[in-house]
Design a protein around this motif. Structure first.
Motif, PDB file in Angstrom:
ATOM      1  N   ALA A  44      -5.015   1.206  -2.785  1.00 12.90           N
ATOM      2  CA  ALA A  44      -3.900   2.153  -2.526  1.00 12.90           C
ATOM      3  C   ALA A  44      -4.772   3.437  -2.016  1.00 12.90           C
ATOM      4  O   ALA A  44      -5.849   3.812  -2.052  1.00 12.90           O
ATOM      5  CB  ALA A  44      -3.340   2.622  -3.729  1.00 12.90           C
ATOM      6  N   VAL A  80       0.499   2.050  -0.234  1.00 13.71           N
ATOM      7  CA  VAL A  80      -0.094   0.581  -0.560  1.00 13.71           C
ATOM      8  C   VAL A  80       0.361  -0.354   0.694  1.00 13.71           C
ATOM      9  O   VAL A  80       1.387  -0.410   0.751  1.00 13.71           O
ATOM     10  CB  VAL A  80       0.600   0.154  -1.966  1.00 13.71           C
ATOM     11  CG1 VAL A  80       0.244  -1.320  -2.103  1.00 13.71           C
ATOM     12  CG2 VAL A  80       0.305   1.202  -2.983  1.00 13.71           C
ATOM     13  N   HIS A  85       4.923  -5.649  -3.299  1.00  7.65           N
ATOM     14  CA  HIS A  85       4.820  -4.196  -4.325  1.00  7.65           C
ATOM     15  C   HIS A  85       6.102  -3.514  -4.147  1.00  7.65           C
ATOM     16  O   HIS A  85       6.779  -3.484  -3.513  1.00  7.65           O
ATOM     17  CB  HIS A  85       3.558  -3.410  -3.829  1.00  7.65           C
ATOM     18  CG  HIS A  85       2.178  -3.857  -3.515  1.00  7.65           C
ATOM     19  ND1 HIS A  85       1.493  -4.220  -4.551  1.00  7.65           N
ATOM     20  CD2 HIS A  85       1.641  -4.062  -2.467  1.00  7.65           C
ATOM     21  CE1 HIS A  85       0.320  -4.717  -4.142  1.00  7.65           C
ATOM     22  NE2 HIS A  85       0.441  -4.725  -2.860  1.00  7.65           N
ATOM     23  N   SER A  87       8.090   0.096  -5.835  1.00  7.70           N
ATOM     24  CA  SER A  87       7.867   1.369  -6.359  1.00  7.70           C
ATOM     25  C   SER A  87       7.616   1.548  -7.518  1.00  7.70           C
ATOM     26  O   SER A  87       6.825   2.244  -8.079  1.00  7.70           O
ATOM     27  CB  SER A  87       8.958   2.461  -5.704  1.00  7.70           C
ATOM     28  OG  SER A  87       9.027   2.281  -4.423  1.00  7.70           O
ATOM     29  N   VAL A  90       4.123   0.359  -8.687  1.00  3.13           N
ATOM     30  CA  VAL A  90       3.127   1.354  -8.320  1.00  3.13           C
ATOM     31  C   VAL A  90       2.902   2.566  -9.120  1.00  3.13           C
ATOM     32  O   VAL A  90       2.047   2.973  -9.216  1.00  3.13           O
ATOM     33  CB  VAL A  90       3.213   1.504  -6.735  1.00  3.13           C
ATOM     34  CG1 VAL A  90       2.402   2.629  -5.956  1.00  3.13           C
ATOM     35  CG2 VAL A  90       3.150   0.100  -5.805  1.00  3.13           C
ATOM     36  N   ASP A  93       1.332   1.763 -12.385  1.00  4.01           N
ATOM     37  CA  ASP A  93      -0.208   1.503 -12.106  1.00  4.01           C
ATOM     38  C   ASP A  93      -0.861   2.935 -12.028  1.00  4.01           C
ATOM     39  O   ASP A  93      -1.930   3.175 -12.074  1.00  4.01           O
ATOM     40  CB  ASP A  93      -0.306   0.664 -10.692  1.00  4.01           C
ATOM     41  CG  ASP A  93       0.066  -0.931 -11.134  1.00  4.01           C
ATOM     42  OD1 ASP A  93       0.128  -1.157 -12.360  1.00  4.01           O
ATOM     43  OD2 ASP A  93       0.181  -1.622 -10.285  1.00  4.01           O
TER      44      ASP A  93
END
Length: 147
Positions: A44, A80, A85, A87, A90, A93
């Motif tokens: 990312a 990313v 993936h 939102s 992400v 994370d």
């Protein structure tokens, strides 16, 4: 065609009074280069601008003590590459990565950083003019690596 997810973010935390704002921005960008768990990590890029969120001092008020923590923020985007993936994942994370990096670098500042998905227009409209840019790995280099 390569899918790319771009999530507008607001990151904020307390920092020690002697913290370097540009160094904080570099720490955030570096912490978000690899997200996700062990073995399931993904690349990312976190970009944006960092700034102090000092409280306004009204006439007759005392300014904050020099030993008092300072409140810092970043408004920007996490990018990313690749499909699959969300939102929500992400942001979770990024929250874990940034929390670990801030605690590892500054120690216990009293609270973990807050990381929120926001509207893209908020990034454009609310970033202070004097905010410092975060210089991440170029997005093009990351996207090229995933082709």
């Amino acid at each position: 065609m390569l899918d790319t997810l771009i999530v507008p973010l607001f990151v904020t935390t307390d920092l020690p009074p002697d913290a370097d704002l540009a160094g904080f921005g570099r720490l955030l960008a570096e912490s978000a280069r690899t997200l996700g768990g062990e073995g399931a990590g993904y690349d990312a890029v976190l970009s944006g601008k960092v700034f102090w969120l000092d409280r306004p001092v009204a006439p007759g008020q005392h300014p904050p003590a020099v030993s008092e923590s300072r409140f810092a923020g970043l408004l920007g985007h996490v990018t990313v590459p690749g499909a699959g993936h969300t939102s929500r994942q992400v942001v979770a994370d990024v929250r874990r990565a940034v929390g670990a990096a801030v605690t590892g670098h500054y120690g216990d500042v009293g609270v973990l950083p807050a990381v929120f998905a926001i509207r893209d227009s908020d990034v454009r409209e609310r970033t202070p003019d004097d905010a410092l840019p975060v210089d991440p790995l170029p997005v093009d280099a990351l996207l090229t690596a995933h082709r």
